[in-house]
Every structure is written in structure tokens, then in C-alpha cells.
Write an enzyme that holds these catalytic residues in place. Structure first.
Site, PDB file in Angstrom:
ATOM      1  N   ASP A  82       0.794  -1.293   0.021  1.00 17.22           N
ATOM      2  CA  ASP A  82      -0.030  -0.112  -0.018  1.00 17.22           C
ATOM      3  C   ASP A  82       0.907   1.417   0.030  1.00 17.22           C
ATOM      4  O   ASP A  82       1.807   1.301   0.706  1.00 17.22           O
ATOM      5  CB  ASP A  82      -1.018   0.108   1.185  1.00 17.22           C
ATOM      6  CG  ASP A  82      -1.465  -1.190   1.700  1.00 17.22           C
ATOM      7  OD1 ASP A  82      -1.498  -2.109   0.963  1.00 17.22           O
ATOM      8  OD2 ASP A  82      -1.965  -1.250   2.634  1.00 17.22           O
ATOM      9  N   GLU A 105     -10.437  -2.425   4.233  1.00 22.51           N
ATOM     10  CA  GLU A 105      -8.865  -1.886   4.754  1.00 22.51           C
ATOM     11  C   GLU A 105      -8.583  -0.373   3.844  1.00 22.51           C
ATOM     12  O   GLU A 105      -9.605  -0.028   3.209  1.00 22.51           O
ATOM     13  CB  GLU A 105      -7.928  -2.754   4.179  1.00 22.51           C
ATOM     14  CG  GLU A 105      -8.044  -4.262   4.430  1.00 22.51           C
ATOM     15  CD  GLU A 105      -7.006  -4.944   4.071  1.00 22.51           C
ATOM     16  OE1 GLU A 105      -6.356  -5.993   4.881  1.00 22.51           O
ATOM     17  OE2 GLU A 105      -6.751  -5.275   3.074  1.00 22.51           O
TER      18      GLU A 105
HETATM   19  C1  FRU Z   1      -4.047  -3.871   2.601  1.00 25.59           C
HETATM   20  C2  FRU Z   1      -3.324  -4.414   4.166  1.00 25.59           C
HETATM   21  C3  FRU Z   1      -3.552  -3.223   5.110  1.00 25.59           C
HETATM   22  C4  FRU Z   1      -2.480  -3.428   6.018  1.00 25.59           C
HETATM   23  C5  FRU Z   1      -1.163  -3.844   5.349  1.00 25.59           C
HETATM   24  C6  FRU Z   1      -0.141  -4.431   5.821  1.00 25.59           C
HETATM   25  O1  FRU Z   1      -3.212  -4.052   1.436  1.00 25.59           O
HETATM   26  O2  FRU Z   1      -3.643  -5.421   4.285  1.00 25.59           O
HETATM   27  O3  FRU Z   1      -4.745  -3.405   5.852  1.00 25.59           O
HETATM   28  O4  FRU Z   1      -2.114  -2.450   6.869  1.00 25.59           O
HETATM   29  O5  FRU Z   1      -1.644  -3.975   4.063  1.00 25.59           O
HETATM   30  O6  FRU Z   1       0.888  -4.520   4.872  1.00 25.59           O
END
Ligand code: FRU
Length: 703
Positions: A25, A235
Site C-alpha cells: 500500500d 482496509e
Molecule cells: C492492505 C493491508 C492493510 C495493512 C497492510 C499490511 O493491503 O492489508 O490493511 O495495513 O496491508 O501490509
């Protein structure tokens, strides 16, 4: 060979990638002092997810990036146990020093003491190991809490706040969600003079909204959700205002939400909901909430599968293989009761004991009289591929619409057992005879399809406002620090369904092109629209070619685009309906026609599509759960006289497609061979009118 010089295979040339290793992300997007910062989920130790830290890069134009040292590095103890990973979050600049993190930076000419403007990162501490922190907080294994860190040197070095975590756990009613509480998006809300945080309770599809005066002490203000796409983890939320049609008197708020799995294709997806926000509560506009229990008001029910004591044959359907003499079943008795989202009791399913049934189930013939066919669908992602259908390589588990002996629409499952609405535009076949056929040639345990509530109507039944109809746009985050009238968003150009396996080496994953968001009224509805940020055009070369055809005849027309730009170009297509049924372009085609990515518009099905069944390497995921190949569609109804516009960005291993108004985006990764470098226009089923094609090469940002 189109590789211009020694660059790594598939390395994007104008999309952001880390120099090496894994990235997911985008985090902490903030514009400050003329600099765009991007932080990102990063594994400094490898090309798969793990040791999650925050990488960092900066830019003055959102296209040329300078990599900086890791900002927040995964904390590992002396025994090698990971104590804290830095999950997704945001960055805000604390201009008024509400946090007290500022430091004196000298005196003004008038002798007044001056202070820094600290950058504050608000992130999720993911604690894999139970322990007690140095400040006495008891941490459980797997706990996710919200923490902060600050920087007084523009994000180069960071200090973790010694009162962390600032929100150790979700509120008591969600105490059991302590390990699924994450991704804080924080911004300054000037109307209430407060900091606002939106964080997710991922498994509850619920967003918690908090407010604070100082970024350290947070008060729960409200909750939001679940709405619309709601089967999967929520998320990476983002909440921001925008002016409707650029009018500052008409402001609305937008909530962006990542969902995984449960995206529009399979795996990861991004939805948005428009509404209002008063500093405490986000209220969705009723027109943006899609009640999954209601069919469009003008619907005719074709089949609701409620007759669970009848066979398909008794209902006038025909069945082959294992489905002969079977019929609709009570959903609660199928696959150990795992199915959700059905209407009434009965569904059609190809799940027999163990899921191993194969065969077909076909509807009686009917005449298409309305513009949409809508239905609920769930099951495994095994798309219909016209090239392999009927051959030993056919793996499809799908429901297809057949007109004149040809499959004109197809829908497979989205890799969940939760039924979601999908709508096909069939305006192009009104008056024609058609039938539906469910085909399951695949005996695998997850290779089954559930269908419910097939209805005909003149309006679609939406599941959600998808921000992107492709498989590779997730965890979209927006920039803090821009004026209220502006919003720039960046998505992770990947999908958890296969992210760890994509065939790149030394690095894994790219970001989408940064996109400018706006709210625009289209057909009486306010919609979130997007286009690549304007600075992308500074990378365009002079026009490589432009072609105009008042009538483009049926067939393929090759366009000569010189290397290296045949692997990185922008195509602006304009066209209108002629006698043909489809118009578009094949990119990254090889001489043998065994590789190509096909992008275009289907005048009859009224959709923009990107077909990557033959785009190159697409078999890097295990065969049972291969969510990579596919053809992705975004319905966009047009009138026969409309001049349709598609803008395409092709990079070394991706395509992003936008329509002229920005209401449709389709983002896909592709992994073609170097030799697949031809560009071909095509008009199918007849001619296309008023075709204009303008192509610019795109310069590499790394040279
Ligand atoms: C989304 C996610 C988030 C988390 C991160 C962990 O892609 O699962 O919810 O903070 O990636 O790398």
C-alpha cells in the site's frame, strides 16, 4: 526486442516502484513545502510480504521520484522475533504544533522564536509477539493498535512517540477485534478545528471515526458501515471533501474503502461512497447506498430459484452431466451453510457434495425486452475464455448469455461464497432471442458457481461504486496538504490474490499513476471521476502518429509505433458507432498472435473492456486459484451518436484505461514477452466511424 537498453524485465518506466524488494500500500501521502511525499508498505529484506516497514520517496511533480532511506523500520528483537511492524497509515503536517512535537528553529528578524512544522505519521502498530512495552502497555499476540511518530526534518528521520500506542484497542463492543483494527487515515478538519481519524475494523466492514485536539488523545465520534461491497475485509479508508462540478458552494464528502477479498473481479478492489461529514459522522447519500435485498423497481423476475422441490427440467431449464434431474437447492444446505447474500431460500448451484459436479444448466430461450439482466453470483473465479472454451484447456465455471449462438456476456465467481449483484447491459440485443447457460467443466473443490434472482429491468442493479473495474487497483490513498478543491489518489497496482507471485524480480509491485479526483454530475447522479494527474503529460513525446478514419473498415489495422515507445505510450482514441459491434486496440501483440492485450468498447454490451487472457505470462499462480487471466468490463451506456473517448496508458507491465469523462477506470498488470510489441486497431463485426487515434511515447522517469 523492445527493451531500449539494459533494464530489468517488466520494470515500469513511468510508474513508481521501489528500487528493490516488496512493496504494497501507499501510505502517508502528503504534500508539504512543494514536495509530494510517498511512503509505502515495504519489506527491506525480500520480494514477498514481510518485515513491514515504511519506505519513502519524494517528488516535485508526482512522476519523477527520488528514493529516500526507510522511514519507519520493522522492529526485530535480539532473538529475531518481530516486535512491531508498521502497517498502513497516513501523514499530516502539524502546522499549529497541536502535538507539541515541534522544535525551535531560530528567531525571526523581529526576534520572535520560530518552530518547525512537524510531520506526524499515524500508523498501525502490528505486534506479532505478546509483550509489555517499555511504557508498561500489555500487548497481546497479533494486536493491532494505532500509533504515532514525528519528524522535524521533512520525513527523513522519525521518532516514535513515547506514549504509543495512542489507541491500543477498539471500543469495548469490539473488544474481540483487537487484531483486526487498522489503517488510520488522519486529516485536519478546519470547520471543527480537530484532527479526524478513520480506521477500520476490517472483519466487521466497519469504519471507526475518532477526533483529537493533539493527535495523541482520541475520542470515538461515530461508526460507519457495512455498506455496498461488504463481503471481505475493509482496509485502507480515506475521507475527503470535493466540490461538485467544481462549485465551491456545493461540497460533498467521499469515503474510499479497500475491500479484500470481495473486489469487483476477485480478490482486492476499491469502492467509494459519497455523502456528508459534519466533523463527527459520515452519512452516505441514499442514492449511493445499494440495498442488496431490493431488485430495481421495474424488474421482472426471470428465475428466483425458490422452487427447491422441482428439477431444472420441471422448471423448463435443461441440464447435462452431474446436473441432470437436479434442481435449485436451499442455500442453507449447500457447502456447510457457508453461502451468504441470497434472497429467499433457494439458489442454483453447481456445488454438489465436495463441489466436484460438472456439466451445464441452461435456461429456456427468452426474448430480450429490457436493457439489463441482473443476478446474484458467487463461487470460484474460473472465467469463460473464448479461445479455450470447449477445448481440454477449458476451466470455466461461469454463467454465459448466448445470442445468435455466441457468448455475448459472461460472469464467473469472485472467489467467495457470498452472492453479489452483477448487471449486464443487453440493450444491443433487445428483440433478440437468448438463453443463459451455466457451465462448470471444472471438478476442483472451489470450482463451483451459485446463482440467484435473475431479473430483467431497464436499470442496472449495482453492488457498489467501483473506483476501478480492473483487478489491480487497491489500498488507494489520497494526498493530505492540497487545497479542498483538489484530491490526488494513488493505488497499489496489484491484487492480494497473486501479489506475492507476480513474475518480477529484485522488486515486486508498482503504484498506479497518480490520479486527480473530482465529483461530476453525470446522468443526474454525482459521481467520483478520475484522470491521470496532468504532470504525466510532461513525459509525453511529440505525437508518434495520429490517424483519422471517417470509416474504419472491419478487420485489423497495424499502427507503426517505434521502439521503445511500443512498450510505453499513451493512446487517445475517439470513435463512434458504425455497423460494427466492437472497436479497440491490441497492444503488446506478437507476430503469431499468441500474445496481445485487447482494449476496447463493446457497442452491443455497452462496456469498456480489457482482455488479458493472452497478455503474456499469466500462469504464475497455482492452477486451482489462478485469478490472473480474464477479461474485465466496465458498463458505460452510450447513445448511438456519441463520440466515445478512451485514454490508455501503457507501461512496461501495466495498462490503465480511462474514458473521456473519467467515470470508468480499468487497471491491469500484464507480463508480455519483449517481442510482443505490435499495435493494432480493430473493428469487429463491421465498421467503426469517426475514428481518431493519437499516440505519444512516454519518456522513462528513471533515465
Ligand atoms: C492492505 C493491508 C492493510 C495493512 C497492510 C499490511 O493491503 O492489508 O490493511 O495495513 O496491508 O501490509
Amino acid at each position: 526486442m523492445v527493451r531500449p537498453f539494459l533494464i530489468e524485465e517488466y520494470r515500469p518506466q513511468f510508474h513508481f516502484t521501489p528500487e528493490k524488494n516488496w512493496m504494497n500500500d501507499p501510505n502517508g501521502l502528503v504534500y508539504h513545502d512543494g514536495i509530494y511525499h510517498i511512503f509505502y508498505q515495504y519489506n527491506p529484506n525480500g520480494t514477498k510480504w514481510g518485515y513491514i516497514s515504511w519506505g519513502h520517496a519524494i517528488s516535485t511533480d508526482l512522476v519523477h521520484w527520488k528514493h529516500l532511506p526507510i522511514a519507519l523500520e520493522c522492529d526485530v528483537d535480539s532473538n529475531g522475533n518481530i516486535m512491531e511492524m508498521f502497517f498502513s497509515g497516513s501523514v499530516a503536517v502539524d502546522v499549529n504544533n497541536t502535538s507539541g512535537f515541534a522544535i525551535p528553529i531560530g528567531r525571526s528578524q523581529k526576534g520572535k522564536e520560530m518552530f518547525s512544522q512537524p510531520m506526524v505519521a499515524i500508523y498501525t502498530s502490528h505486534y506479532p509477539t505478546a509483550h509489555t512495552t517499555f511504557n508498561g502497555q500489555v500487548i497481546r499476540e497479533g494486536q493491532q493498535s494505532q500509533s504515532i511518530a514525528f519528524s522535524n526534518d521533512n520525513g527523513l528521520t522519525w521518532t516514535k512517540y513515547n506514549g504509543n500506542p495512542v489507541i491500543p484497542s477498539p471500543p469495548p463492543e469490539y473488544a474481540d477485534q483487537y487484531n483486526q483494527f487498522r489503517d488510520p487515515f488522519v486529516f485536519w478538519h478546519s470547520t471543527s478545528s480537530k484532527w479526524i481519524m478513520v480506521a477500520t475494523l476490517a472483519l466487521k466492514q466497519t469504519l471507526l471515526i475518532y477526533s483529537s485536539d493533539n493527535l495523541k488523545d482520541w475520542t470515538l465520534a461515530s461508526q460507519f458501515g457495512p455498506y455496498n461491497a461488504r463481503f471481505g475485509e475493509w482496509e485502507c479508508p480515506s475521507l475527503f471533501p470535493l466540490y461538485v462540478d467544481g462549485n465551491s458552494a456545493s461540497e460533498k464528502w467521499v469515503m474510499l474503502i479497500g475491500i479484500n477479498p470481495g473486489g469487483v473481479v476477485a480478490g482486492s478492489g476499491t469502492q467509494s461512497i459519497i455523502g456528508s461529514f459534519d466533523g463527527k459522522t459520515f452519512v452516505a447519500d441514499p442514492s449511493d447506498v445499494y440495498d442488496p435485498t431490493k431488485v430495481p423497481a421495474d424488474s421482472t423476475v426471470f428465475q428466483d430459484f425458490e422452487s427447491t422441490s422441482s428439477t431444472f427440467e420441471e422448471l423448463g431449464w435443461t441440464a447435462t452431466g452431474d446436473f441432470v434431474s437436479r434442481g435449485p437447492r436451499k442455500a442453507s444446505t449447500v457447502n456447510a451453510g457457508k453461502i451468504k447474500g441470497y434472497l429467499g431460500n433457494g439458489i442454483m448451484t453447481t456445488y454438489l457434495s465436495g463441489g466436484t459436479g460438472t456439466g451445464t444448466i441452461a435456461s429456456p430461450k427468452f426474448t430480450i425486452t429490457e436493457e439489463y439482466i441482473s443476478f446474484l453470483v458467487a463461487g470460484g473465479y474460473y472465467p469463460y475464455n473464448p479461445v479455450t472454451a470447449g477445448t481440454p484447456e477449458d476451466h470455466q465455471v461461469s454463467m454465459n448469455l448466448v445470442v445468435d449462438g455466441k457468448v455475448v456476456h459472461s460472469q464467473t465467481g469472485t472467489n467467495t461464497e457470498n452472492l453479489v449483484w452483477r448487471s449486464w447491459n443487453v440493450a444491443g440485443w433487445v428483440g433478440k432471442e437468448a438463453y443463459l447457460i451455466v457451465t462448470d467443466v471444472n471438478p476442483g473443490p472451489s470450482a463451483h458457481l451459485h446463482i440467484d434472482e435473475i431479473v430483467f429491468s431497464n436499470s442496472p442493479k449495482d453492488e457498489a461504486n467501483w473506483n476501478d473495474f480492473g483487478p489491480d487497483y487497491y489500498a488507494a490513498a489520497t494526498y493530505n496538504g492540497l487545497p479542498n478543491s483538489e484530491r490526488t489518489v494513488v493505488g497499489w497496482m496489484n491484487n492480494w490474490a497473486y501479489a506475492n507471485d507476480i513474475p518480477t524480480s529484485t522488486w515486486r509491485s508498482a503504484m498506479s499513476i497518480p490520479r486527480t479526483l473530482a465529483l461530476k454530475t453525470i446522468n443526474n447522479k454525482v459521481r467520483l471521476v478520475q484522470q491521470p494527474v496532468s504532470s504525466v503529460s510532461t513525459l509525453y513525446t511529440a505525437a508518434l502518429c495520429s490517424h483519422n478514419f471517417s470509416v474504419l473498415q472491419c478487420g485489423e489495422t497495424e499502427v507503426n509505433v517505434p521502439a521503445p515507445y511500443n512498450a510505453r505510450m499513451r493512446l487517445a482514441l475517439k470513435f463512434a458507432r458504425g455497423t460494427g459491434t466492437k472497436f479497440g486496440v491490441c497492444l503488446r501483440s506478437n507476430a503469431a498472435n499468441t500474445q496481445e492485450t485487447v482494449i476496447g468498447y463493446d457497442f452491443l454490451g455497452q462496456n469498456v473492456f480489457v482482455d488479458r487472457f493472452k497478455s503474456g505470462n499469466n500462469s504464475f499462480v497455482d492452477s486451482e486459484r489462478n485469478a490472473f487471466p480474464g477479461c474485465f468490463i466496465a458498463t458505460m451506456a452510450t447513445k448511438p451518436t456519441d463520440l466515445i473517448e478512451l485514454n490508455i496508458l501503457l507501461d512496461w507491465s501495466s495498462v490503465e484505461v480511462f474514458d473521456g469523462q473519467g467515470q470508468i477506470a480499468i487497471t491491469c498488470q500484464i507480463f508480455p514477452l519483449d517481442d510482443s510489441a505490435k499495435v493494432k486497431l480493430f473493428s469487429e463485426g463491421g465498421s467503426t466511424k469517426s475514428v481518431s487515434v493519437a499516440i505519444n511515447g512516454i519518456d522513462s522517469v528513471w533515465t
